[in-house]
Design a protein around this motif. Structure first.
Motif, PDB file in Angstrom:
ATOM      1  N   LEU A 256      -9.259   0.797   1.539  1.00  0.00           N
ATOM      2  CA  LEU A 256      -8.844   0.365   0.166  1.00  0.00           C
ATOM      3  C   LEU A 256      -7.848  -0.679   0.511  1.00  0.00           C
ATOM      4  O   LEU A 256      -7.589  -1.500  -0.555  1.00  0.00           O
ATOM      5  CB  LEU A 256      -7.997   1.775  -0.320  1.00  0.00           C
ATOM      6  CG  LEU A 256      -7.303   1.364  -1.658  1.00  0.00           C
ATOM      7  CD1 LEU A 256      -8.077   1.081  -2.609  1.00  0.00           C
ATOM      8  CD2 LEU A 256      -6.416   2.782  -1.942  1.00  0.00           C
ATOM      9  N   ALA A 257      -7.335  -0.713   1.407  1.00  0.00           N
ATOM     10  CA  ALA A 257      -6.236  -1.851   1.905  1.00  0.00           C
ATOM     11  C   ALA A 257      -7.162  -3.236   2.060  1.00  0.00           C
ATOM     12  O   ALA A 257      -6.619  -4.245   1.721  1.00  0.00           O
ATOM     13  CB  ALA A 257      -5.644  -1.534   3.131  1.00  0.00           C
ATOM     14  N   ASN A 258      -8.292  -3.107   2.758  1.00  0.00           N
ATOM     15  CA  ASN A 258      -9.035  -4.236   2.821  1.00  0.00           C
ATOM     16  C   ASN A 258     -10.456  -3.954   2.610  1.00  0.00           C
ATOM     17  O   ASN A 258     -11.398  -3.610   3.187  1.00  0.00           O
ATOM     18  CB  ASN A 258      -8.922  -4.820   4.380  1.00  0.00           C
ATOM     19  CG  ASN A 258      -9.771  -6.221   4.485  1.00  0.00           C
ATOM     20  OD1 ASN A 258     -10.458  -6.435   3.558  1.00  0.00           O
ATOM     21  ND2 ASN A 258      -9.327  -6.745   5.643  1.00  0.00           N
ATOM     22  N   PRO A 259     -10.845  -3.871   1.327  1.00  0.00           N
ATOM     23  CA  PRO A 259     -12.376  -3.576   1.045  1.00  0.00           C
ATOM     24  C   PRO A 259     -13.381  -4.507   1.858  1.00  0.00           C
ATOM     25  O   PRO A 259     -14.538  -4.314   1.546  1.00  0.00           O
ATOM     26  CB  PRO A 259     -12.195  -3.844  -0.548  1.00  0.00           C
ATOM     27  CG  PRO A 259     -11.015  -3.706  -1.075  1.00  0.00           C
ATOM     28  CD  PRO A 259      -9.981  -4.354   0.168  1.00  0.00           C
TER      29      PRO A 259
ATOM     30  N   LEU B 146     -13.720  -4.939   4.603  1.00  0.00           N
ATOM     31  CA  LEU B 146     -14.357  -4.390   6.103  1.00  0.00           C
ATOM     32  C   LEU B 146     -15.374  -3.259   5.709  1.00  0.00           C
ATOM     33  O   LEU B 146     -15.315  -2.655   4.793  1.00  0.00           O
ATOM     34  CB  LEU B 146     -13.133  -3.754   6.650  1.00  0.00           C
ATOM     35  CG  LEU B 146     -11.750  -4.668   7.244  1.00  0.00           C
ATOM     36  CD1 LEU B 146     -10.846  -3.841   7.533  1.00  0.00           C
ATOM     37  CD2 LEU B 146     -12.282  -5.542   8.264  1.00  0.00           C
TER      38      LEU B 146
ATOM     39  N   LYS C 261      -2.081  -1.759  -3.585  1.00  0.00           N
ATOM     40  CA  LYS C 261      -3.049  -0.795  -3.755  1.00  0.00           C
ATOM     41  C   LYS C 261      -1.973   0.622  -3.704  1.00  0.00           C
ATOM     42  O   LYS C 261      -1.300   0.942  -2.851  1.00  0.00           O
ATOM     43  CB  LYS C 261      -4.018  -0.309  -2.701  1.00  0.00           C
ATOM     44  CG  LYS C 261      -4.628  -1.685  -2.374  1.00  0.00           C
ATOM     45  CD  LYS C 261      -5.675  -1.975  -3.419  1.00  0.00           C
ATOM     46  CE  LYS C 261      -6.210  -3.372  -3.369  1.00  0.00           C
ATOM     47  NZ  LYS C 261      -7.342  -3.674  -2.060  1.00  0.00           N
TER      48      LYS C 261
ATOM     49  N   THR D 148      -1.296  -4.371   6.454  1.00  0.00           N
ATOM     50  CA  THR D 148      -0.880  -3.994   5.084  1.00  0.00           C
ATOM     51  C   THR D 148       0.436  -3.326   5.239  1.00  0.00           C
ATOM     52  O   THR D 148       0.166  -2.256   5.739  1.00  0.00           O
ATOM     53  CB  THR D 148      -1.862  -3.417   4.203  1.00  0.00           C
ATOM     54  OG1 THR D 148      -3.076  -4.125   4.262  1.00  0.00           O
ATOM     55  CG2 THR D 148      -1.056  -3.397   2.838  1.00  0.00           C
TER      56      THR D 148
ATOM     57  N   PHE E 267       0.979  -1.482   0.007  1.00  0.00           N
ATOM     58  CA  PHE E 267       0.167   0.144  -0.050  1.00  0.00           C
ATOM     59  C   PHE E 267       1.063   1.053   0.083  1.00  0.00           C
ATOM     60  O   PHE E 267       1.953   1.298   0.759  1.00  0.00           O
ATOM     61  CB  PHE E 267      -0.863  -0.078   1.054  1.00  0.00           C
ATOM     62  CG  PHE E 267      -1.852   1.099   1.240  1.00  0.00           C
ATOM     63  CD1 PHE E 267      -3.306   0.944   0.689  1.00  0.00           C
ATOM     64  CD2 PHE E 267      -1.494   2.487   1.686  1.00  0.00           C
ATOM     65  CE1 PHE E 267      -4.109   1.868   0.744  1.00  0.00           C
ATOM     66  CE2 PHE E 267      -2.498   3.578   1.507  1.00  0.00           C
ATOM     67  CZ  PHE E 267      -3.985   3.206   1.118  1.00  0.00           C
TER      68      PHE E 267
END
Lengths: 377, 273
Positions: B83-86, B88, A50, A72, A24
Motif C-alpha cells: 500500500l505504501a509503494n504499489p 513494488l 495512505k 514512508t 501512512f
C-alpha cells in the motif's frame, strides 16, 4: 509565521504527524484514540498518503513497519488493550531498527478496564512491554500544543535513531481542547540514505551515533531485515560475539545519545524546598498544586520529564538532593515513582499520590500530601 | 556448484541452506527464482516477505529486498509495503502454521482486500522448525509430537479457504510437480490482485517419519501417485478424493485491486500520488 487553532489533543497528534511527514497510518478502532485514526482517514489521501484500517492491532503495527521499510513515515495509534497486542511487532521494530511512531492514548486498565477514563497505567509497559532487553524512546505531552510538537519530535527521533518511538498520551490530553500555535518553521528529520552505488549493502553496520543506514526497499540496495539476531548484512546468526555486539549497539544507540534525546521542563524549581514530579496529564495537576502551595507559603517546584524513557536523570537527581523531599503524582497505583526513588537515592524522602478509580487526582489532595511532607520533621 | 539460475537469484554466500535433507522447500524456492526470471520481474522492484518457520528462512537466500517478519504476520507487513509503494512486486513466502494458524486472520483479510500480493505457502502439514507439532493442515488422524494419539482437528484446504475469502487467484501444486509449480507461480506473479499458491511440500524429518511415510523419494512418489487435477476432481466423489491432493488453478478472476482502489480515494480527496 504561526496561526492559533483550537483543537483536541488527538487532532493535534494527527496535525503534528502530517507536519512531520507521516504519509501512512494503519490502525484499528479503539477508545480513546479513535479520533487519530479518523483524522488520518480524512487527511492522508488529500496529501497522497495512505490510511488503512487493518483487521486487528497486531496487523496495524505490522503494516506500519512494512510501510516504513519503503521509506514512508508511518504511525499507528491505540490504547491499553491494543497497545498490549502491538508489543510483538514493537519489539520487531526495535530489533530490526525500523523507524515508526506508536501513539498510546492511555485509558484505565487492567484489561478492558474503564475505556473512557483517563489513566497513566501504561507507563511501565511502554518501557518493558515487549520481551527482551531493548531500547525505547517514550515522549509524554501534558498539553494539546505539546502533543502537536512532540508528535513531530517523535518522528524526528525515530528517523534519526532508526527506532520505534512511543507517544504516551492520557485520555485527559487526547480529548482536551486547547489552542495550539502552529509554527511553520519546525525542524523535520529524515532518515539517512546511502551514498554508495546500487548493489548488495551492509545495512546493519554502525553508522554515526551507532545508528545504521538502512536503504529503503526499492532503492536497489539489497539486504535482509529480520527479527532474528543478525550480522551487519542482516542475515541471521547464532554467533555469540556478533549477537552481543548487536544487542549492545541497540541499547547504546539510545544510551550514548541520551543528551540529545532527553528533555524535561522545570516549574519554579530555582528556590524550591519541595519537588513535585509529574508527567503527561498529571503535570497539569502538579502545576496547579505548586501554585496553591506557594500561596500557602510553601516553596514548591515541579520537575516534568518530557521524555519518560530515557529520563533526564541528572537534573532530577540534583533537584531531589537539594530539596530532600519529592512528591510524585501519577494517574496509576505508583509505577514511575520507583524510577524517581532510584534516581533520588535513599537519602531523599519520596512520597506518592495516585488514583486508580478512573476519576482524577485533585490539586487539593496533592496540596494536603505535600503539606504533610513539608511540615514533617 | 550452484547453477547459473542460483548464482543470479540467490545469495550463494549464505548457502547451503538450513533445511533438513529431503526437505522440498529448496525446490520450491528454486521454482520461485525460475518463475521470477520467466516473468521478468525487476530485482529492484521486487520485495520478498516471510513470516516464521522453516519456509520463512528462504528470504535469507534470495538476493532481493527481503524481510523476515514475525510469526503469522508476513501478510500484514506485506500489506503495508504494497500500500505504501504499489510499484513494488510483493511476494510472501510462508508455511502452513504461519499462514493458516497464527496468521489465519491476516490471510482472510488480505484475500478480502484483493491486494496485489503473491502468497506462496510451503505447506508441509507440520510445524517443522519446532520439531513436528500438528498444524491446521495436518490431515485428521495423522500424528505429530503434540498429536501422539492422532490429530482430531479437521484440516484446512488453503486454496478453497482463500478463494471463499475473496482471493482472486487460488491454486495448489506439489513439490513433485515442480514444472507445474513454476507455471502456476508465473501466472500468480502476473495476476492483478491477491494470489495464493498452496505448494504441497514434504517434511521427511518430522511429518514423514512420525507418520511412516518413508523417505523423501517415497514421499514425492506418493505425491505423484495421489495428485488429481482440479478439473478431474470436480467429477469425483468425496470418498474418491479422500487423501488425494487436488492440484491446479481453483480460481482465476479479475476484480478491483486494493491499491488501485485506494488511488481512486486519493483522487476523490483531491490528493496526488
Amino acid at each position: 509565521m504561526s496561526k492559533a487553532v483550537l483543537m483536541q489533543g488527538n487532532e493535534a497528534c494527527v496535525k503534528g504527524a502530517l507536519k512531520a511527514g507521516m504519509r501512512f497510518f494503519a490502525g484499528y478502532p479503539i477508545t480513546p484514540s479513535t479520533e487519530i485514526a479518523e483524522g488520518c482517514a480524512v487527511e492522508l489521501p488529500k496529501l497522497g498518503g495512505k490510511f488503512i484500517q487493518m483487521e486487528d492491532e497486531l496487523a496495524s503495527m505490522a503494516a506500519v513497519i512494512g510501510a516504513s521499510v519503503t521509506g514512508t513515515k508511518a504511525m499507528t495509534a491505540t490504547s491499553g488493550p491494543g497497545f498490549s497486542l502491538k508489543q510483538e511487532n514493537i519489539g520487531y521494530a526495535c530489533e530490526a531498527e525500523i523507524p515508526c511512531v506508536i501513539v498510546d492514548v492511555q485509558r484505565s486498565g487492567p484489561s478492558t478496564g474503564l475505556p473512557t477514563s483517563s489513566s497513566q497505567g501504561d507507563v511501565m509497559q511502554t518501557r518493558w512491554g515487549t520481551h527482551g532487553d531493548h531500547p525505547i524512546i517514550v515522549l509524554s505531552p501534558s498539553s494539546v500544543s505539546e502533543t502537536y510538537y512532540l508528535t513531530i519530535r517523535a518522528f524526528n527521533l525515530a528517523e534519526k535513531y532508526m527506532t520505534p518511538v512511543i507517544l504516551l498520551m492520557d485520555e485527559m490530553i487526547g480529548h482536551l481542547r486547547e489552542t495550539v500555535n502552529l509554527y511553520d518553521d519546525v525542524e523535520i528529520i529524515n532518515r539517512k540514505q546511502p551514498d554508495e552505488p546500487e548493489g548488495n549493502f551492509e545495512a546493519y553496520k554502525a553508522g554515526e551515533n551507532l545508528v545504521p543506514v538502512l536503504p529503503v526497499f526499492g532503492s536497489g540496495h539489497y539486504y535482509n531485515i529480520t527479527g532474528l539476531t543478525h550480522n551487519t548484512w542482516g542475515f541471521p546468526t547464532n554467533n555469540r560475539k556478533i549477537a552481543g555486539d548487536l544487542n549492545s549497539r541497540l541499547l547504546n544507540k539510545i544510551e550514548k545519545n541520551r543528551k540529545d534525546i532527553e528533555s524535561f521542563e522545570e516549574y519554579l524549581c530555582d528556590d524550591a524546598e519541595l519537588l513535585i514530579v509529574a508527567y503527561g496529564g498529571s503535570a497539569r495537576v502538579g502545576e496547579e498544586s505548586v501554585d496553591m502551595l506557594r500561596k500557602k507559603g510553601i516553596k514548591a517546584g515541579m520537575y516534568r520529564p518530557v521524555t519518560i524513557w530515557p529520563m533526564a536523570e541528572t537534573r532530577l537527581a540534583e533537584l531531589s538532593e537539594r530539596t530532600g523531599k519529592v512528591l510524585v503524582i501519577e494517574h496509576n497505583n505508583g509505577q514511575y515513582v520507583h524510577e524517581v526513588e532510584r534516581v533520588a537515592g535513599k537519602k531523599v524522602e519520596v512520597g506518592f499520590i495516585g488514583n486508580i478509580s478512573g476519576s482524577y487526582i485533585l490539586p487539593t489532595e496533592v496540596v494536603k500530601k505535600a503539606e504533610e511532607m513539608y511540615y514533617a520533621k | 556448484m550452484p547453477s547459473e539460475l542460483v548464482k543470479r537469484e540467490m545469495r550463494t554466500e549464505n548457502l547451503p541452506h538450513i533445511w533438513c535433507p529431503g526437505c522440498s522447500h529448496g525446490s520450491v524456492m528454486r521454482a520461485l527464482c525460475q518463475a521470477i526470471e520467466n516473468v521478468g520481474l525487476e530485482r529492484k522492484n521486487t520485495v520478498i516477505v516471510s513470516g516464521i518457520g522453516c519456509s520463512s528462512r528462504a528470504v535469507g537466500y534470495l538476493n532481493f529486498d527481503t524481510i523476515h517478519t514475525t510469526h503469522g504476520r508476513a501478510l500484514a507487513f506485506a500489506t503495508g509495503i504494497k500500500l505504501a509503494n504499489p510499484d513494488l512486486h510483493v511476494i510472501v513466502l510462508t508455511g502452513d502454521g504461519d499462514i493458516s494458524a497464527i496468521g489465519g486472520n491476516h490471510l482472510i483479510h488480505a484475500c478480502r482486500r484483493n491486494i496485489g500480493i503473491t502468497c506462496i505457502v510451503m505447506n508441509n502439514t507440520i510445524y517443522g522448525m519446532t520439531g513436528g507439532q500438528y498444524s491446521p493442515t495436518t490431515p485428521t488422524g495423522d500424528f505429530g509430537t503434540t498429536a501422539p494419539y492422532g490429530n482430531i482437528d479437521k484440516d484446512f484446504d488453503i486454496p478453497l479457504l482463500a478463494a471463499s475469502a475473496g482471493a482472486t487467484f487460488a491454486a495448489r501444486t506439489t513439490a513433485y510437480g515442480i514444472a507445474q509449480t513454476i507455471t502456476v507461480m508465473e501466472k500468480a506473479l502476473k495476476h492483478k490482485g491477491f494470489s495464493v499458491i498452496d505448494v504441497a511440500s514434504i517434511c521427511p524429518s518430522y511429518y514423514g517419519r512420525r507418520n511412516k511415510k518413508g523417505d523423501a523419494v517415497k514421499m514425492l512418489q506418493w505425491q505423484k501417485e495421489n495428485s488429481v487435477p482440479v478439473k478431474m476432481a470436480q467429477n469425483m466423489t468425496a470418498e474418491e478424493l479422500k487423501g488425494m491432493i487436488v492440484t491446479g488453478i481453483f480460481k482465476d478472476v479479475e476484480e478491483p485491486e486494493y491499491t488501485e482502489e485506494y488511488q481512486k480515494i486519493i483522487e476523490k480527496a483531491g490528493g496526488k500520488r
